[in-house]
Design a protein around this motif. Sequence first.
Motif, PDB file in Angstrom:
ATOM      1  N   ASP A  29       0.766  -1.340   0.108  1.00  0.00           N
ATOM      2  CA  ASP A  29      -0.192   0.115   0.120  1.00  0.00           C
ATOM      3  C   ASP A  29       0.821   1.131  -0.084  1.00  0.00           C
ATOM      4  N   VAL A  30       2.173   1.258  -0.248  1.00  0.00           N
ATOM      5  CA  VAL A  30       2.974   2.323  -0.330  1.00  0.00           C
ATOM      6  C   VAL A  30       3.786   2.249  -1.727  1.00  0.00           C
ATOM      7  N   CYS A  32       6.043   4.287  -4.477  1.00  0.00           N
ATOM      8  CA  CYS A  32       7.151   5.606  -4.421  1.00  0.00           C
ATOM      9  C   CYS A  32       7.272   5.889  -6.250  1.00  0.00           C
ATOM     10  N   CYS A  41       4.126   9.664  -3.453  1.00  0.00           N
ATOM     11  CA  CYS A  41       3.833   8.673  -3.035  1.00  0.00           C
ATOM     12  C   CYS A  41       2.386   8.491  -3.130  1.00  0.00           C
ATOM     13  N   ILE A  43      -0.424   6.292  -1.198  1.00  0.00           N
ATOM     14  CA  ILE A  43      -0.639   5.465  -0.030  1.00  0.00           C
ATOM     15  C   ILE A  43      -1.886   4.767  -0.163  1.00  0.00           C
ATOM     16  N   PHE A  52      -7.128   6.148  -1.990  1.00  0.00           N
ATOM     17  CA  PHE A  52      -5.698   6.407  -1.589  1.00  0.00           C
ATOM     18  C   PHE A  52      -5.502   7.879  -1.381  1.00  0.00           C
ATOM     19  N   LEU A 165      -5.329   9.505   6.716  1.00  0.00           N
ATOM     20  CA  LEU A 165      -4.697   8.430   6.990  1.00  0.00           C
ATOM     21  C   LEU A 165      -4.464   7.857   8.569  1.00  0.00           C
ATOM     22  N   TRP A 168      -1.185   6.557  10.443  1.00  0.00           N
ATOM     23  CA  TRP A 168       0.039   7.307  10.055  1.00  0.00           C
ATOM     24  C   TRP A 168      -0.220   8.487  11.269  1.00  0.00           C
ATOM     25  N   ARG A 185       4.544   5.453  10.139  1.00  0.00           N
ATOM     26  CA  ARG A 185       3.419   4.335  10.705  1.00  0.00           C
ATOM     27  C   ARG A 185       4.305   3.302  11.508  1.00  0.00           C
TER      28      ARG A 185
END
Length: 257
Positions: A29-30, A32, A41, A43, A52, A165, A168, A185
């Motif tokens: 789920d990350v 770059c 990014c 997420i 996202f 998020l 996070w 996170r």
Amino acid sequence: MLIQDNHFEESFLPVTSIASGTGVAVLPDVYCYTDQIVNLCLIGSPEETKEFVLIDAGMPKSAEEIKKLVTERFGEGIRPSGILLTHGHFDHVGSLADLLEEWTVPVYAHELEIPYLTGKQDYPAGDPTVDGGLVSEMSPLFPNHGIDLSTQIQPLPANGTVPVLADWKWIHTPGHTPGHVSFFRECDRMLIAGDAFVTVRQESLYNVITQHKEISGPPKYFTTDWNAAHASVKKLEALKPAMAITGHGQPMSGEEG
């Protein structure tokens, strides 16, 4: 004098890298993605949800490239739940105004960064004297003016939570800019550091082009408070991140860091 040019139409941007146009799923789920010389990014896991969050908005004139990336990863017509900014330098918000013409979504930044994102203040111009590298020498030509996102920019909550998020937190990591933040996170110790530190010597044109991997401090030509920058790096080091995505250079994990 403030220049209200949200679209950076006259930007001088002669630098790119071999990583430009490529992306990597650091975690499911990350994601770059490298836009010329800067990372952004996404997420959110495309296997689990179409929701996202976008962190940073790349270089000027890259909006169509970013929207294509989103479509490829999440599907046609999908837009982010929100946009988070590590800071407001031109290479991190370069396509933001163009994206917001289509995406009516909230944008979040630290309260100390808001003046640069509401057209009230400009960043200092690039300093060519801080390092012998060619990128540093070109830096006075880079855009340094503030942009006006008054209708959509919001300050991040003071308690360190991230509205879009839930798992996070944001961490104030000033030095490169007054309101620079990083995102962390705890459950997997994933760090998105922005330019608090980077994994390429950003002042060197050769290193930028080749993306030679090394841990380096924030880009010197735009960093104004080195005491704060040093304290910010120490703050992030104390988190003992397992993986780090920085604003410039390749992601690092494990023993690499």
